[in-house]
Design a protein around this motif. Structure first.
Motif, PDB file in Angstrom:
ATOM      1  N   LEU A   1       0.824  -1.211   0.000  1.00  0.00           N
ATOM      2  CA  LEU A   1       0.000   0.000   0.000  1.00  0.00           C
ATOM      3  C   LEU A   1       0.861   1.265   0.000  1.00  0.00           C
ATOM      4  N   PHE A   2       2.005   1.191   0.637  1.00  0.00           N
ATOM      5  CA  PHE A   2       2.944   2.319   0.614  1.00  0.00           C
ATOM      6  C   PHE A   2       3.394   2.595  -0.826  1.00  0.00           C
ATOM      7  N   VAL A   3       3.766   1.529  -1.550  1.00  0.00           N
ATOM      8  CA  VAL A   3       4.199   1.682  -2.938  1.00  0.00           C
ATOM      9  C   VAL A   3       3.039   2.147  -3.815  1.00  0.00           C
ATOM     10  N   LYS A   4       1.830   1.645  -3.541  1.00  0.00           N
ATOM     11  CA  LYS A   4       0.655   2.097  -4.300  1.00  0.00           C
ATOM     12  C   LYS A   4       0.428   3.591  -4.106  1.00  0.00           C
ATOM     13  N   GLY A   5       0.609   4.046  -2.874  1.00  0.00           N
ATOM     14  CA  GLY A   5       0.473   5.478  -2.605  1.00  0.00           C
ATOM     15  C   GLY A   5       1.507   6.285  -3.365  1.00  0.00           C
ATOM     16  N   LEU A   6       2.744   5.782  -3.440  1.00  0.00           N
ATOM     17  CA  LEU A   6       3.782   6.456  -4.217  1.00  0.00           C
ATOM     18  C   LEU A   6       3.400   6.509  -5.697  1.00  0.00           C
ATOM     19  N   GLU A   7       2.948   5.366  -6.199  1.00  0.00           N
ATOM     20  CA  GLU A   7       2.596   5.281  -7.620  1.00  0.00           C
ATOM     21  C   GLU A   7       1.463   6.247  -7.984  1.00  0.00           C
ATOM     22  N   GLU A   8       0.360   6.166  -7.230  1.00  0.00           N
ATOM     23  CA  GLU A   8      -0.810   6.975  -7.576  1.00  0.00           C
ATOM     24  C   GLU A   8      -0.569   8.449  -7.307  1.00  0.00           C
TER      25      GLU A   8
END
Length: 295
Positions: A134-141
């Protein structure tokens, strides 16, 4: 014209010699003969040999640079040489640069960033409170402008957890300090410093201007030892006023030969921020052995 000029110069020289010969001879001192060393003849290096030699001469430093600074090992020298020879287009280079940057940040996340955030949010750098996916998803989005939170609102969410953790830590340390103070052998100063006299020395008392030699061990309220001269097997020497406030106050109460246990509130230690090894609001417990006063 050239022949006439040479004859003219020769004639002038002979006239000059005649004029000199007509004058009375003067006695002159003989000068020692100086050997003339012929300079070695210098020749230019042909451009092809020079160019190749300069490249070879630079190769050891290049090898060190790409290896140590950029982690390129010998298995990938061929790939490096492809780039060196301009094999790739600007578009291909831009793509590879982006891949390398993403991979580098992924490694930093695993080794440094995620553990550090977990430490700040929970007190444990090995916790899984920060979920990597979820941390990486937040970075991506967030990078693509597709996130469900604005950066400002997201920061407020993160800060809420960090502040909660600070409150928990502050309460834990205050509770420990209060429990410690209830011990019958504990004494308290006006500043809030708590201490136990394990052994009362008979030597002199240090002053602000003194250097002292001590053995000590410092630990957090969970028992973690963060510093110890005993483990280094070497006493420490420092100025009485060159340490945290709780230490300075305690040292001036300790005759040489004394052993005290100090329980120091965060206000007399490293404060609300802590430092690299000390969490914020930390109550510190020290065993301090005053060995000597250095004049």
């Amino acid at each position: 014209m050239k022949i006439r000029k040479v004859l003219f110069i020769g004639l002038a020289a002979s006239l000059c010699l005649g004029a000199v010969a007509s004058q009375p001879a003067k006695k002159t001192k003989k000068k020692a003969k100086v050997a003339v060393v012929a300079e070695p003849e210098m020749k230019p290096v042909d451009a092809a040999t020079f160019s190749y030699a300069v490249g070879v001469a630079q190769s050891p430093s290049l090898k060190q640079y790409i290896g140590q600074a950029n982690n390129v090992d010998s298995l990938h020298y061929a790939d490096f040489i492809d780039g060196l020879n301009g094999k790739y287009s600007e578009a291909e280079i831009a793509k590879m640069r982006a891949i390398i940057m993403g991979t580098t940040i992924a490694q930093q996340n695993d080794k440094q960033v995620i553990p550090a955030i977990n430490k700040q949010a929970t007190g444990d750098d090995k916790a899984t409170y920060l979920q990597k996916d979820l941390f990486v998803k937040g970075l991506e989005e967030g990078l693509l402008g597709k996130s469900t939170l604005t950066p400002d609102s997201a920061m407020k969410v993160a800060d809420q957890q960090f502040e909660y953790r600070k409150m928990v830590v502050k309460k834990e340390n205050a509770d420990y300090l209060a429990a410690y103070a209830k011990n019958d052998s504990v004494q308290r100063t006006e500043s809030g410093l708590l201490y136990k006299v394990i052994k009362k020395g008979e030597g002199a008392l240090p002053a602000d201007t003194n250097q002292v030699e001590v053995n000590y061990e410092g630990r957090l309220i969970d028992g973690t030892v963060f510093d110890s001269s005993y483990k280094r097997n070497k006493p420490a020497t420092f100025g009485v006023t060159q340490v945290i406030k709780g230490w300075t106050e305690a040292l001036k109460m300790m005759p040489v030969g004394s052993v005290y246990e100090l329980c120091i509130p965060y206000e007399l230690a490293y404060g609300e921020r802590g430092n690299r090894n000390i969490p914020p609001f930390s109550t510190l417990v020290f065993k301090v052995e005053l060995l000597d006063i250095k004049k």
